[in-house]
Design a protein around this motif. Structure first.
Motif, short mmCIF file in Angstrom:
data_model
loop_
_atom_site.label_atom_id
_atom_site.label_comp_id
_atom_site.label_asym_id
_atom_site.label_seq_id
_atom_site.Cartn_x
_atom_site.Cartn_y
_atom_site.Cartn_z
N SER A 14 11.74 -22.85 11.44
CA SER A 14 10.75 -21.76 11.34
C SER A 14 9.87 -21.62 12.58
O SER A 14 9.11 -20.67 12.68
CB SER A 14 9.89 -21.96 10.09
N GLY A 40 5.97 -12.31 7.11
CA GLY A 40 6.48 -13.50 6.42
C GLY A 40 7.71 -13.22 5.60
O GLY A 40 8.66 -14.01 5.59
N GLY A 44 11.01 -15.04 6.55
CA GLY A 44 11.42 -15.98 5.51
C GLY A 44 12.70 -15.56 4.82
O GLY A 44 13.56 -16.39 4.53
N GLN A 47 15.56 -16.18 7.25
CA GLN A 47 15.77 -17.61 7.44
C GLN A 47 16.43 -18.22 6.20
O GLN A 47 17.03 -19.28 6.29
CB GLN A 47 14.45 -18.34 7.73
N SER A 48 16.33 -17.57 5.05
CA SER A 48 17.04 -18.01 3.85
C SER A 48 18.47 -17.50 3.83
O SER A 48 19.40 -18.22 3.47
CB SER A 48 16.35 -17.49 2.59
N SER A 113 16.58 -15.82 13.38
CA SER A 113 17.31 -16.59 12.36
C SER A 113 18.75 -16.90 12.72
O SER A 113 19.47 -17.49 11.92
CB SER A 113 17.26 -15.85 11.02
N GLY A 138 13.30 -20.76 3.48
CA GLY A 138 12.69 -19.44 3.36
C GLY A 138 11.20 -19.50 3.07
O GLY A 138 10.39 -18.79 3.69
N THR A 140 9.13 -22.06 3.59
CA THR A 140 8.45 -22.66 4.73
C THR A 140 8.26 -21.63 5.84
O THR A 140 7.17 -21.50 6.41
CB THR A 140 9.24 -23.87 5.26
N THR A 141 9.31 -20.86 6.13
CA THR A 141 9.21 -19.85 7.17
C THR A 141 8.24 -18.74 6.78
O THR A 141 7.46 -18.27 7.61
CB THR A 141 10.60 -19.25 7.48
N PHE A 142 8.27 -18.34 5.51
CA PHE A 142 7.34 -17.32 5.02
C PHE A 142 5.90 -17.75 5.27
O PHE A 142 5.10 -17.02 5.86
CB PHE A 142 7.59 -17.06 3.53
N SER A 145 5.06 -18.16 9.03
CA SER A 145 4.99 -16.85 9.71
C SER A 145 3.67 -16.15 9.41
O SER A 145 3.06 -15.55 10.29
CB SER A 145 6.16 -15.97 9.29
#
Length: 188
Positions: A14, A40, A44, A47-48, A113, A138, A140-142, A145
């Motif tokens: 992330s 986000g 996210g 990234q998922s 991503s 997802g 964590t990235t959300f 971000s």
């Protein structure tokens, strides 16, 4: 992979999105929870999605390359990590756009991503609960971000390169850990 290792991987992955979110926050005149949430969700969500796609791609040919899968995981994570370390040396925030349009966000979400796609391929060679892994990545990235947008608006681009450097180092070390464990050099 343990939950702790997956979380560390999620944070590492992330960091690209965090760095771009910092630039987004820097470019926006006024930030809101809604705008940070949009950033986000885009980052996210992708990234998922990308590791899930990578997992199914890797799973489809994992049997054919099982004898070298640890080397592939090591190489992919190492290359992604080294690339993030290299990118941490550049200053690309100057060109960031405040736009949250579909086209701009889609482009940025895909760009941040791509490395998650490669990580998804490595998941096919490891013992990973893919649903839990992509959810953790997802979420964590959300969260990171959204924090990145706020950090960018408050502190500017000061933390962008540090985040990319940290993410790169994390991915390189995870790649080395996978290789070392598979070769039974050191047991973790």
């Amino acid at each position: 992979m343990s939950v702790g290792e997956l979380f560390i991987l999620a944070v590492g992955l992330s960091m690209d999105a965090f760095a771009v979110a910092v630039c987004k926050g820097l470019a926006m005149e006024r930030i809101s929870l809604k705008n940070a949430g949009i950033v986000g969700l885009w980052f996210g969500g992708f990234q998922s999605l990308m590791p899930l796609i990578g997992y199914f791609l890797g799973y489809s040919f994992s049997g054919a390359i099982q004898s070298v899968d640890h080397w592939i995981a090591f190489a992919l994570l190492g290359l992604i990590g080294l690339n993030m370390i290299k990118e941490s040396r550049s200053d690309e925030c100057d060109t960031a756009s405040a736009s949250l349009s579909f086209k701009v966000m889609l482009t940025m979400a895909v760009a941040t991503s791509i490395d998650a796609l490669a990580v998804g391929i490595t998941f096919a060679f490891l013992t990973v609960d893919i649903v839990s892994a992509v959810c953790l990545i997802g979420i964590t990235t959300f969260v990171l971000s959204m924090i990145g947008v706020k950090v960018g608006s408050v502190f500017g681009a000061r933390y962008k390169s540090k985040a990319e450097l940290a993410g790169g180092v994390i991915l390189v070390f995870l790649g080395m850990k996978i290789l070392i464990e598979h070769l039974d050099i050191i047991s973790f």
